[in-house]
Write a protein that holds these residues in place. Structure first.
Motif, PDB file in Angstrom:
ATOM      1  N   THR A  92       0.850  -1.194   0.000  1.00  0.00           N
ATOM      2  CA  THR A  92       0.000   0.000   0.000  1.00  0.00           C
ATOM      3  C   THR A  92       0.883   1.241   0.000  1.00  0.00           C
ATOM      4  N   GLU A  93       0.267   2.351  -0.250  1.00  0.00           N
ATOM      5  CA  GLU A  93       1.004   3.618  -0.361  1.00  0.00           C
ATOM      6  C   GLU A  93       1.664   4.006   0.957  1.00  0.00           C
ATOM      7  N   GLY A  94       1.108   3.660   2.069  1.00  0.00           N
ATOM      8  CA  GLY A  94       1.645   4.022   3.367  1.00  0.00           C
ATOM      9  C   GLY A  94       2.895   3.229   3.741  1.00  0.00           C
ATOM     10  N   GLN A  95       3.132   2.133   3.078  1.00  0.00           N
ATOM     11  CA  GLN A  95       4.283   1.295   3.388  1.00  0.00           C
ATOM     12  C   GLN A  95       5.565   1.734   2.660  1.00  0.00           C
TER      13      GLN A  95
END
Length: 185
Positions: free
Chosen positions: A160-163
């Motif tokens: 995901t983008e947050g990772q």
């Protein structure tokens, strides 16, 4: 009748054949001058000549002496002396050495060129084998099957983008990681 035979005999060739379209000139024999005898006068000198004065004899002797010196100098100049011979030998040796050196360099360039050609051929062969091997590996692996197995059996999920964390390093070409990268909080 006899007149015709004489004409034919006069018109016959001289016994040799000249090839080509040009007429060759015969070499003329040198003209011989009859020897002239000079009449001697009552004084003992040839006719038309007079006695030389002492000054004229001295000039004539000086001229003869100079001619003799010039002739000797010419003979000496035409002879090969030791220094000239050594110079010629040295020049020939240097020239031959330069030719041998040039030929050895030429041979080395040809040998190196052949090695480069062989190495290029070997590189081309290895590159073709590598591409073929990569195609076999890619065709042997089914990526959709790998994705299904990773998600189904191992419980993996897509990123995901947050990772994703970005790190910039202006000082070096590579990064060594000694500990965990801090979060972007």
């Amino acid at each position: 009748m006899t007149d015709n035979r004489r004409r034919r005999q006069q018109m016959r060739p001289t016994g040799y054949y000249v090839e080509g379209s040009t007429v060759r000139k015969l070499e003329a024999a040198p003209e011989e001058h009859p020897t002239r005898r000079r009449r001697q006068t009552a004084e003992g000198w040839p006719a038309g000549q007079r006695r030389l004065t002492a000054e004229e004899r001295r000039r004539h002797a000086e001229k003869s002496r100079k001619k003799e010196i010039a002739r000797k100098n010419q003979e000496r100049a035409l002879r090969l002396n030791l220094t000239y011979t050594l110079f010629l030998i040295f020049s020939v040796v240097v020239t031959v050495a330069a030719c041998v050196f040039y030929l050895s360099l030429q041979n080395e360039v040809l040998r190196t060129s052949q090695q480069v050609s062989d190495l290029k051929s070997e590189l081309s062969t290895i590159t073709n084998e590598n591409v073929a091997m990569e195609e076999r590996i890619n065709s042997a692996v089914d990526l959709s099957e790998v994705y299904q197995r990773a998600v189904g059996e191992f419980g993996m999920t897509a990123i995901t983008e947050g990772q994703i964390h970005y790190y910039s390093n202006e000082n070096q070409d590579y990064v060594k990681q000694y500990r965990q990268i801090p979060a972007d909080d």
